[in-house]
Design a protein around this motif. Structure first.
Motif, short mmCIF file in Angstrom:
data_model
loop_
_atom_site.label_atom_id
_atom_site.label_comp_id
_atom_site.label_asym_id
_atom_site.label_seq_id
_atom_site.Cartn_x
_atom_site.Cartn_y
_atom_site.Cartn_z
N ARG A 16 0.04 33.43 -15.36
CA ARG A 16 -0.15 32.43 -14.57
C ARG A 16 1.14 31.56 -14.06
O ARG A 16 1.80 31.35 -15.20
CB ARG A 16 -1.27 31.48 -15.25
CG ARG A 16 -2.60 31.97 -15.35
CD ARG A 16 -3.45 30.85 -15.70
NE ARG A 16 -4.89 31.76 -15.44
CZ ARG A 16 -5.95 31.23 -15.98
NH1 ARG A 16 -6.13 30.13 -16.77
NH2 ARG A 16 -7.12 31.84 -15.53
N PRO A 17 1.04 31.10 -13.12
CA PRO A 17 2.22 30.28 -12.81
C PRO A 17 2.32 28.81 -13.65
O PRO A 17 1.36 28.39 -13.77
CB PRO A 17 2.02 29.87 -11.30
CG PRO A 17 0.83 29.96 -11.21
CD PRO A 17 0.31 31.23 -11.99
N VAL A 18 3.52 28.58 -14.01
CA VAL A 18 3.80 27.25 -14.78
C VAL A 18 4.67 26.49 -14.18
O VAL A 18 5.87 26.97 -14.01
CB VAL A 18 4.18 27.61 -16.36
CG1 VAL A 18 4.40 26.57 -16.99
CG2 VAL A 18 3.10 28.48 -16.91
N SER A 37 8.84 23.61 -9.05
CA SER A 37 9.63 24.64 -9.38
C SER A 37 8.88 25.19 -10.79
O SER A 37 8.28 24.68 -11.69
CB SER A 37 10.87 24.01 -10.35
OG SER A 37 11.74 23.42 -8.97
N LEU A 38 8.99 26.64 -10.55
CA LEU A 38 7.86 27.24 -11.66
C LEU A 38 9.07 28.13 -12.80
O LEU A 38 9.90 28.29 -12.42
CB LEU A 38 7.54 28.51 -10.95
CG LEU A 38 6.44 27.84 -9.76
CD1 LEU A 38 5.71 29.07 -9.14
CD2 LEU A 38 5.49 26.72 -10.39
N GLY A 54 -2.71 21.53 -19.06
CA GLY A 54 -2.77 23.03 -19.20
C GLY A 54 -1.61 23.75 -19.41
O GLY A 54 -1.56 24.93 -19.03
N GLY A 55 -0.72 23.24 -20.24
CA GLY A 55 0.50 23.83 -20.34
C GLY A 55 1.49 24.15 -18.98
O GLY A 55 2.29 24.86 -19.02
N GLY A 56 1.29 23.38 -17.99
CA GLY A 56 2.23 23.38 -16.80
C GLY A 56 1.42 24.23 -15.81
O GLY A 56 1.84 24.36 -14.65
N ASP A 98 -4.87 15.22 -9.45
CA ASP A 98 -4.31 16.26 -10.17
C ASP A 98 -4.38 17.42 -9.21
O ASP A 98 -5.34 17.94 -8.21
CB ASP A 98 -5.49 16.73 -11.14
CG ASP A 98 -5.93 15.70 -12.37
OD1 ASP A 98 -4.76 14.95 -12.55
OD2 ASP A 98 -6.92 15.46 -12.57
N ILE A 99 -3.42 18.36 -9.40
CA ILE A 99 -3.01 19.42 -8.48
C ILE A 99 -2.96 20.81 -9.38
O ILE A 99 -2.08 20.79 -10.41
CB ILE A 99 -1.97 19.16 -7.68
CG1 ILE A 99 -2.08 18.17 -6.77
CG2 ILE A 99 -1.70 20.73 -6.86
CD1 ILE A 99 -0.89 17.59 -5.82
N ASN A 100 -3.83 21.83 -9.19
CA ASN A 100 -3.65 23.02 -9.88
C ASN A 100 -2.39 23.91 -9.01
O ASN A 100 -2.46 24.15 -7.82
CB ASN A 100 -4.80 23.70 -9.69
CG ASN A 100 -4.77 25.00 -10.62
OD1 ASN A 100 -3.87 25.70 -10.20
ND2 ASN A 100 -5.67 25.52 -11.15
#
Length: 120
Positions: free
Chosen positions: A8-10, A24-25, A56-58, A69-71
């Motif tokens: 998953r992208p963080v 920035s990921l 959620g850990g980024g 909130d943005i996923n």
């Protein structure tokens, strides 16, 4: 046998440049979206926009001053906010009147988003 393991992208950082917001990921990608995708961010001051925290850990980002909130996966997939105009209007009115957004308004917004996503 090989299998694909999808990581998953963080998010590791966020930067605003004009009307754009860049995530920035961890994997060194940068994903940019227009602020207009998230109207609460458009209405934000620089101070409010810079006050964010990871969820959620980024995997998501929260702006506590804006109740947004943005996923990050939604940003990668090109999905703008699903907030209804009515919900945004109530939030803007409360904001303009310098009142806290009520828990009831937040719950109504969450239900609106769930209904919207079920229709898609």
């Amino acid at each position: 046998m090989t299998s694909l393991i999808s990581k998953r992208p963080v998010v590791v950082g966020i930067e605003r440049e004009g009307e754009l917001l860049t995530f920035s990921l961890e994997d060194r990608r940068h994903v940019t979206m227009p602020l207009s995708w998230y109207p609460r961010l458009c209405d934000a001051t620089d101070k409010e926009l810079s006050n964010w925290r990871l969820l959620g850990g980024g995997e998501g980002v929260n702006w506590p001053d804006l109740d947004e909130d943005i996923n990050v996966q939604d940003v990668i997939n090109g999905l703008p906010s699903a907030e209804s105009a009515r919900s945004l209007g109530r939030w803007l009115l409360a904001r303009r009147n310098n009142r806290q957004v009520t828990l009831g308004a937040i719950r109504r917004h969450e239900e609106s988003v769930k209904r919207h996503r079920r229709v898609d």
